[in-house]
Design a protein around this motif. Structure first.
Motif, PDB file in Angstrom:
ATOM      1  N   SER A   1       0.965   6.913   2.598  1.00  0.00           N
ATOM      2  CA  SER A   1      -0.156   7.674   3.172  1.00  0.00           C
ATOM      3  C   SER A   1      -1.210   6.743   3.754  1.00  0.00           C
ATOM      4  O   SER A   1      -1.843   7.058   4.770  1.00  0.00           O
ATOM      5  CB  SER A   1      -0.780   8.589   2.120  1.00  0.00           C
ATOM      6  OG  SER A   1      -1.311   7.830   1.050  1.00  0.00           O
ATOM      7  N   THR A   2      -1.399   5.583   3.119  1.00  0.00           N
ATOM      8  CA  THR A   2      -2.363   4.615   3.659  1.00  0.00           C
ATOM      9  C   THR A   2      -1.890   4.079   5.002  1.00  0.00           C
ATOM     10  O   THR A   2      -2.682   3.910   5.938  1.00  0.00           O
ATOM     11  CB  THR A   2      -2.555   3.460   2.666  1.00  0.00           C
ATOM     12  OG1 THR A   2      -3.146   3.966   1.468  1.00  0.00           O
ATOM     13  CG2 THR A   2      -3.463   2.376   3.258  1.00  0.00           C
TER      14      THR A   2
ATOM     15  N   LEU B   1     -10.948   6.860   7.630  1.00  0.00           N
ATOM     16  CA  LEU B   1     -10.886   7.178   6.204  1.00  0.00           C
ATOM     17  C   LEU B   1     -10.627   5.945   5.342  1.00  0.00           C
ATOM     18  O   LEU B   1     -10.690   6.024   4.112  1.00  0.00           O
ATOM     19  CB  LEU B   1      -9.792   8.222   5.936  1.00  0.00           C
ATOM     20  CG  LEU B   1      -9.961   9.583   6.622  1.00  0.00           C
ATOM     21  CD1 LEU B   1      -8.793  10.494   6.273  1.00  0.00           C
ATOM     22  CD2 LEU B   1     -11.287  10.216   6.220  1.00  0.00           C
ATOM     23  N   LEU B   2     -10.330   4.816   5.973  1.00  0.00           N
ATOM     24  CA  LEU B   2     -10.021   3.594   5.248  1.00  0.00           C
ATOM     25  C   LEU B   2     -11.052   2.515   5.563  1.00  0.00           C
ATOM     26  O   LEU B   2     -11.806   2.612   6.535  1.00  0.00           O
ATOM     27  CB  LEU B   2      -8.631   3.089   5.638  1.00  0.00           C
ATOM     28  CG  LEU B   2      -7.450   4.047   5.463  1.00  0.00           C
ATOM     29  CD1 LEU B   2      -6.195   3.419   6.054  1.00  0.00           C
ATOM     30  CD2 LEU B   2      -7.250   4.391   3.997  1.00  0.00           C
ATOM     31  N   SER B   3     -11.087   1.491   4.730  1.00  0.00           N
ATOM     32  CA  SER B   3     -11.959   0.363   5.034  1.00  0.00           C
ATOM     33  C   SER B   3     -11.391  -0.405   6.222  1.00  0.00           C
ATOM     34  O   SER B   3     -10.172  -0.432   6.433  1.00  0.00           O
ATOM     35  CB  SER B   3     -12.055  -0.574   3.830  1.00  0.00           C
ATOM     36  OG  SER B   3     -10.823  -1.260   3.627  1.00  0.00           O
TER      37      SER B   3
ATOM     38  N   VAL C   1       0.866  -1.184   0.000  1.00  0.00           N
ATOM     39  CA  VAL C   1       0.000   0.000   0.000  1.00  0.00           C
ATOM     40  C   VAL C   1       0.899   1.230   0.000  1.00  0.00           C
ATOM     41  O   VAL C   1       2.125   1.128   0.123  1.00  0.00           O
ATOM     42  CB  VAL C   1      -0.935   0.036   1.232  1.00  0.00           C
ATOM     43  CG1 VAL C   1      -1.887  -1.154   1.243  1.00  0.00           C
ATOM     44  CG2 VAL C   1      -0.114   0.074   2.532  1.00  0.00           C
TER      45      VAL C   1
ATOM     46  N   PRO D   1      -8.024   6.165  10.897  1.00  0.00           N
ATOM     47  CA  PRO D   1      -8.511   4.891  10.346  1.00  0.00           C
ATOM     48  C   PRO D   1      -9.913   4.975   9.758  1.00  0.00           C
ATOM     49  O   PRO D   1     -10.290   4.150   8.929  1.00  0.00           O
ATOM     50  CB  PRO D   1      -8.464   3.945  11.554  1.00  0.00           C
ATOM     51  CG  PRO D   1      -8.487   4.838  12.745  1.00  0.00           C
ATOM     52  CD  PRO D   1      -7.748   6.071  12.340  1.00  0.00           C
TER      53      PRO D   1
ATOM     54  N   THR E   1      -8.631  -2.777   5.252  1.00  0.00           N
ATOM     55  CA  THR E   1      -7.325  -2.173   4.986  1.00  0.00           C
ATOM     56  C   THR E   1      -6.606  -1.831   6.282  1.00  0.00           C
ATOM     57  O   THR E   1      -5.398  -2.079   6.430  1.00  0.00           O
ATOM     58  CB  THR E   1      -7.485  -0.905   4.127  1.00  0.00           C
ATOM     59  OG1 THR E   1      -8.067  -1.257   2.875  1.00  0.00           O
ATOM     60  CG2 THR E   1      -6.140  -0.240   3.875  1.00  0.00           C
ATOM     61  N   VAL E   2      -7.349  -1.268   7.238  1.00  0.00           N
ATOM     62  CA  VAL E   2      -6.750  -0.921   8.533  1.00  0.00           C
ATOM     63  C   VAL E   2      -6.201  -2.169   9.215  1.00  0.00           C
ATOM     64  O   VAL E   2      -5.066  -2.189   9.712  1.00  0.00           O
ATOM     65  CB  VAL E   2      -7.785  -0.217   9.435  1.00  0.00           C
ATOM     66  CG1 VAL E   2      -7.210  -0.023  10.843  1.00  0.00           C
ATOM     67  CG2 VAL E   2      -8.204   1.120   8.844  1.00  0.00           C
TER      68      VAL E   2
ATOM     69  N   ARG F   1      -2.529   6.774   7.567  1.00  0.00           N
ATOM     70  CA  ARG F   1      -3.952   6.884   7.910  1.00  0.00           C
ATOM     71  C   ARG F   1      -4.429   5.696   8.752  1.00  0.00           C
ATOM     72  O   ARG F   1      -5.315   5.853   9.594  1.00  0.00           O
ATOM     73  CB  ARG F   1      -4.786   6.981   6.632  1.00  0.00           C
ATOM     74  CG  ARG F   1      -4.671   8.330   5.950  1.00  0.00           C
ATOM     75  CD  ARG F   1      -5.336   8.327   4.603  1.00  0.00           C
ATOM     76  NE  ARG F   1      -5.204   9.630   3.946  1.00  0.00           N
ATOM     77  CZ  ARG F   1      -5.428   9.837   2.662  1.00  0.00           C
ATOM     78  NH1 ARG F   1      -5.782   8.827   1.870  1.00  0.00           N
ATOM     79  NH2 ARG F   1      -5.294  11.043   2.152  1.00  0.00           N
ATOM     80  N   ALA F   2      -3.853   4.552   8.536  1.00  0.00           N
ATOM     81  CA  ALA F   2      -4.255   3.377   9.314  1.00  0.00           C
ATOM     82  C   ALA F   2      -4.005   3.582  10.802  1.00  0.00           C
ATOM     83  O   ALA F   2      -4.708   3.014  11.648  1.00  0.00           O
ATOM     84  CB  ALA F   2      -3.501   2.141   8.822  1.00  0.00           C
TER      85      ALA F   2
END
Length: 336
Positions: free
Chosen positions: A25-26, A36-38, A22, A34, A41-42, A29-30
């Protein structure tokens, strides 16, 4: 050896991004945003980070995002057995939202409560105030700066969880009437306690309708010693049964009655509130149920909703109560 950032030397966000396939930035964010992500994904990113031995630096994240991942719960007396189940269930619920819980004990003091809140505020994102002793004005001032959820304090406009003692208290009065008791004593709690105010009102109204006389005995801070020391006033009142503010006070009353050679329940009937120690007393105490653990879970849920959306599902959650009848209530002895 770990570095000061809280991660093994050499493990970077870039390493995690490469291993998880990934973007950097992902990964960021995780750990910081979190929402902002599915969820998948987190979970994937955090699992890879854990496998690599990476532990995010909470202090650094707080400086960059303004979010510490901490909430605080403030109680008036952690030694009172009503509060530990509430705090434990609240903590378990908060952990599912990745929140740590700070605990403050105000020692039944509004001033100490205010000091604790002021010291905790820079480190937490929100508060649960259980049976707060602060004035309504100060609570509203706090709620203007931080998300706040109340337990056993009814302030319009602030999310709150209320344990409604009226059902159980009404059952207690009607049971004592059925058993032939005509004069009752109420061993009252702190006057600034919402729970005590509710119990007094219910007891007064129900007793009046039932044609019973009630003597209110001011105990002050609820404790074993206060209950034991109140027995002289109970005896002077002429009551044949009493309802105590909580089970801790009831324990003291049982001890004080025993010292005077007054047998429970053959000579005197006793009802407690909160049902926290009731099954452990001798004899087992008739008590109004509490729902403390349920209240803790509900309060955590409301606060998490406030933090995530600013709008909880409900502003006022009410938990009902009922009387649990055990061995400290019996037929009133006929007058000789």
């Amino acid at each position: 050896m770990s570095s000061r950032s809280g991660r093994p030397p050499g493990v970077t966000i870039g390493d995690i991004a490469a291993a998880a396939q990934v973007s950097r930035s992902t990964v960021s964010r995780a750990f910081t945003r979190p929402q902002l992500l599915s969820p998948e994904t987190v979970d994937h990113v955090r699992a890879v980070a854990a496998r690599l031995g990476y532990v995010g630096n909470q202090a650094a994240r707080a400086l960059s995002t303004g979010r510490f991942g901490n909430i605080a719960v403030v109680v008036p007396d952690i030694a009172n057995p009503f509060f530990p189940p509430l705090v434990r269930s609240l903590q378990l619920a908060a952990e599912t939202a990745d929140l740590a819980v700070f605990l403050g004990d105000s020692d039944e003091s509004a001033d100490r409560e205010a000091t604790l809140i002021a010291r905790l505020a820079p480190q937490v994102e929100g508060f649960v105030l259980a049976s707060p002793r602060l004035s309504g004005e100060l609570i509203r001032e706090l709620a203007a700066t931080r998300p706040v959820v109340l337990v056993n304090r009814d302030l319009e406009g602030i999310p709150r969880v209320l344990i409604d003692s009226s059902g159980g208290m009404t059952e207690a009065v009607l049971l004592l009437k059925k058993l032939g008791h005509e004069r009752l004593a109420y061993l009252a709690g702190p006057r600034d306690s919402w729970s005590d105010q509710q119990r007094r009102a219910t007891l007064t109204q129900t007793s009046e309708k039932a044609g019973l006389t009630v003597e209110v005995i001011e105990v002050g801070r609820p404790s074993y010693a206060a209950g034991r020391d109140s027995v002289s006033a109970v005896v002077r009142s002429g009551a044949t049964a009493a309802i105590a503010f909580d089970d801790v006070v009831s324990q003291g009353v049982l001890a004080g009655l025993e010292l005077r050679g007054i047998s429970v329940p053959s000579d005197f009937s006793l009802v407690g509130c909160d049902d926290t120690l009731a099954a452990l007393t001798t004899p087992a105490l008739t008590s109004v149920s509490a729902g403390a653990a349920t209240a803790g879970t509900a309060a955590a849920k409301l606060l998490v909703q406030l933090l995530e959306t600013s709008e909880p599902d409900a502003e006022r959650v009410t938990i009902g109560t009922h009387l649990v009848t055990r061995a400290t209530t019996a037929q009133a002895r006929p007058e000789r």
